[in-house]
Design an enzyme around this catalytic site. Sequence first.
Site, PDB file in Angstrom:
ATOM      1  N   GLU A  64      24.489  35.409  63.319  1.00  0.00           N
ATOM      2  CA  GLU A  64      24.307  36.708  64.056  1.00  0.00           C
ATOM      3  C   GLU A  64      23.902  37.849  63.101  1.00  0.00           C
ATOM      4  O   GLU A  64      23.200  38.585  63.405  1.00  0.00           O
ATOM      5  CB  GLU A  64      25.824  36.958  64.852  1.00  0.00           C
ATOM      6  CG  GLU A  64      25.464  38.474  65.498  1.00  0.00           C
ATOM      7  CD  GLU A  64      26.606  38.467  66.581  1.00  0.00           C
ATOM      8  OE1 GLU A  64      26.451  39.471  67.292  1.00  0.00           O
ATOM      9  OE2 GLU A  64      27.608  37.766  66.735  1.00  0.00           O
ATOM     10  N   THR A  65      24.277  37.741  61.841  1.00  0.00           N
ATOM     11  CA  THR A  65      24.018  38.878  60.920  1.00  0.00           C
ATOM     12  C   THR A  65      22.368  38.650  60.651  1.00  0.00           C
ATOM     13  O   THR A  65      21.686  39.711  60.831  1.00  0.00           O
ATOM     14  CB  THR A  65      24.660  38.531  59.425  1.00  0.00           C
ATOM     15  OG1 THR A  65      25.863  38.906  59.714  1.00  0.00           O
ATOM     16  CG2 THR A  65      24.456  39.726  58.532  1.00  0.00           C
TER      17      THR A  65
END
Length: 145
Positions: A64-65
């Site tokens: 997700e980062t």
Amino acid sequence: MEDTGVTESDTLPDGMSMHGTLAERMGIDLLEAAPERVVGTMPVAGNTQPYGLLHGGASVVLAETLGSIGAALHAARLFNGIAVGIEVNATHHKAARAGVVTGVATPLRLGGMIASYEIAITDESGERVCTARLTCALRRSPAVS
């Protein structure tokens, strides 16, 4: 972020920082960042579950980062906007017990309102540990509501 030759000011849009975030706490190191490709690494040590394996949630945080950074860069390029995650899923293929994993986020679609990325996470031998998909909404306003 560690000193890898890539700095936040060189890669992240204005107003976005890794300092003081979960990504920093987990040891995620950004190596490359552009809307078309984001690469980062994360140590397995410190990010394990009770059996000593890389925690699946840690893989999702890495995914997700990286995908969010790509989407944010795309939104900034389009209309000085921001990106917020709206859906993430992951399939865990293989356990990692030590070393460093590398995530590579590539876009599936870079639209005007939505950006979707596939994130492949591999171990040091190049074997895929996890495949994730992230969808982000792109917003014109820098205010997140």
